[in-house]
Design a protein around this motif. Structure first.
Motif, PDB file in Angstrom:
ATOM      1  N   ARG A   1    -113.127 -42.833 -26.654  1.00 31.05           N
ATOM      2  CA  ARG A   1    -111.816 -42.243 -27.032  1.00 31.05           C
ATOM      3  C   ARG A   1    -111.749 -40.698 -26.527  1.00 31.05           C
ATOM      4  NH1 ARG A   1    -110.230 -40.465 -32.505  1.00 31.05           N
ATOM      5  NH2 ARG A   1    -107.923 -40.532 -32.687  1.00 31.05           N
TER       6      ARG A   1
ATOM      7  N   CYS B   1    -114.420 -37.093 -32.254  1.00 35.61           N
ATOM      8  CA  CYS B   1    -113.519 -37.949 -33.252  1.00 35.61           C
ATOM      9  C   CYS B   1    -113.158 -37.943 -34.689  1.00 35.61           C
ATOM     10  CB  CYS B   1    -113.655 -39.532 -32.824  1.00 35.61           C
ATOM     11  SG  CYS B   1    -113.320 -39.936 -30.888  1.00 35.61           S
TER      12      CYS B   1
ATOM     13  N   PRO C   1    -107.412 -35.239 -36.215  1.00 31.13           N
ATOM     14  CA  PRO C   1    -106.596 -35.853 -37.087  1.00 31.13           C
ATOM     15  C   PRO C   1    -105.755 -36.983 -36.509  1.00 31.13           C
ATOM     16  CG  PRO C   1    -105.777 -33.770 -36.441  1.00 31.13           C
ATOM     17  CD  PRO C   1    -106.826 -33.896 -35.589  1.00 31.13           C
ATOM     18  N   SER C   2    -104.629 -37.375 -37.610  1.00 33.97           N
ATOM     19  CA  SER C   2    -103.706 -38.135 -36.773  1.00 33.97           C
ATOM     20  C   SER C   2    -102.481 -37.849 -37.895  1.00 33.97           C
ATOM     21  CB  SER C   2    -104.114 -39.711 -37.537  1.00 33.97           C
ATOM     22  OG  SER C   2    -102.893 -40.617 -36.927  1.00 33.97           O
TER      23      SER C   2
ATOM     24  N   LEU D   1    -104.484 -37.358 -28.894  1.00 37.95           N
ATOM     25  CA  LEU D   1    -105.189 -38.284 -29.697  1.00 37.95           C
ATOM     26  C   LEU D   1    -104.870 -37.809 -31.321  1.00 37.95           C
ATOM     27  CD1 LEU D   1    -108.702 -38.335 -28.207  1.00 37.95           C
ATOM     28  CD2 LEU D   1    -107.111 -40.250 -28.428  1.00 37.95           C
ATOM     29  N   GLY D   2    -104.496 -36.468 -31.437  1.00 42.05           N
ATOM     30  CA  GLY D   2    -104.467 -35.973 -32.629  1.00 42.05           C
ATOM     31  C   GLY D   2    -102.843 -36.237 -33.310  1.00 42.05           C
ATOM     32  N   LEU D   3    -102.002 -36.851 -32.642  1.00 43.81           N
ATOM     33  CA  LEU D   3    -100.631 -36.818 -33.018  1.00 43.81           C
ATOM     34  C   LEU D   3    -100.410 -38.422 -32.974  1.00 43.81           C
ATOM     35  CD1 LEU D   3     -99.245 -34.018 -30.867  1.00 43.81           C
ATOM     36  CD2 LEU D   3     -99.308 -34.168 -33.444  1.00 43.81           C
ATOM     37  N   GLN D   4     -99.711 -38.824 -34.058  1.00 41.87           N
ATOM     38  CA  GLN D   4     -99.135 -40.570 -33.973  1.00 41.87           C
ATOM     39  C   GLN D   4     -98.259 -40.528 -32.980  1.00 41.87           C
ATOM     40  OE1 GLN D   4     -97.964 -41.454 -38.142  1.00 41.87           O
ATOM     41  NE2 GLN D   4    -100.100 -40.581 -38.816  1.00 41.87           N
TER      42      GLN D   4
END
Length: 200
Positions: free
Chosen positions: A8, A18, A22-23, A51-54
């Motif tokens: 990832r 990871c 965040p998400s 990776l950190g954003l939806q």
């Protein structure tokens, strides 16, 4: 033997970031267009941002003509799509007071030279309205010698853009893996080497 890597974040398995990523439920869609030479860079901040954003995607390519889906999406009139890239007379990014269309922001991820090349090679990017970040921002990227004052890493640029567009979104957690990555690199090289090569 090659060290195993996290699929990832692409970091070595023993240094996976990871757990720190965040998400965040952002509303503005971000497209991080990454130059292929940046993909295996030890400090791959464009990937960390996506990776950190939806609502974000990372596209690794030099030519958008190789990606017909994205060519169509970037020209879709039902979206308000802008390119975050500075230049003379480029207005500062602002939140839309009366947004009737979903918004997409395109960030170019690479050195300044590679980012300019991405812009030069892709007419669809040249056709987009452009926006810039306010003057006077300072990078926490202590491991890269920036070509000009105010230059930010991709993750920092994304964070500052979202601060402007979505002030209610708590963006600071996006920088946690970034800060950890920098600290790990400095510890690996040693404080003396770091101080000699990156004087304050």
């Amino acid at each position: 033997m090659r060290r195993s890597r996290c699929d990832r974040c692409l970091r070595p398995a023993g240094h996976c970031l990871c757990p720190l990523i965040p998400s965040l439920p952002n509303h503005t869609h971000l497209l991080v267009l990454q130059h292929p030479s940046e993909q295996k860079h030890a400090l791959n901040t464009g990937r960390l941002l996506a990776l950190g954003l939806q609502r974000a995607e990372l596209l690794v390519t030099e030519l958008l003509s190789d990606h017909p889906r994205w060519l169509a999406l970037l020209q879709d009139p039902q979206w308000q799509t802008e390119l975050l890239f500075p230049g003379p007379q480029v207005p500062v990014l602002t939140a839309s007071s009366n947004a009737t269309r979903p918004r997409r922001l395109v960030l170019l991820d690479g050195t300044w030279r590679k980012a300019r090349k991405l812009l030069h090679l892709n007419p669809v990017l040249q056709s987009l309205p452009r926006a810039s970040l306010p003057a006077g921002l300072h990078s926490r990227y202590r491991l890269r010698k920036v070509p000009q004052a105010g230059a930010l890493s991709s993750i920092e640029a994304g964070v500052e853009a979202l601060r402007l567009l979505e002030p209610q979104l708590p963006v600071e957690p996006l920088l946690l893996p970034f800060d950890a990555l920098i600290e790990a690199q400095i510890n690996a090289m040693g404080q003396d080497v770091y101080a000699r090569n990156y004087p304050r």
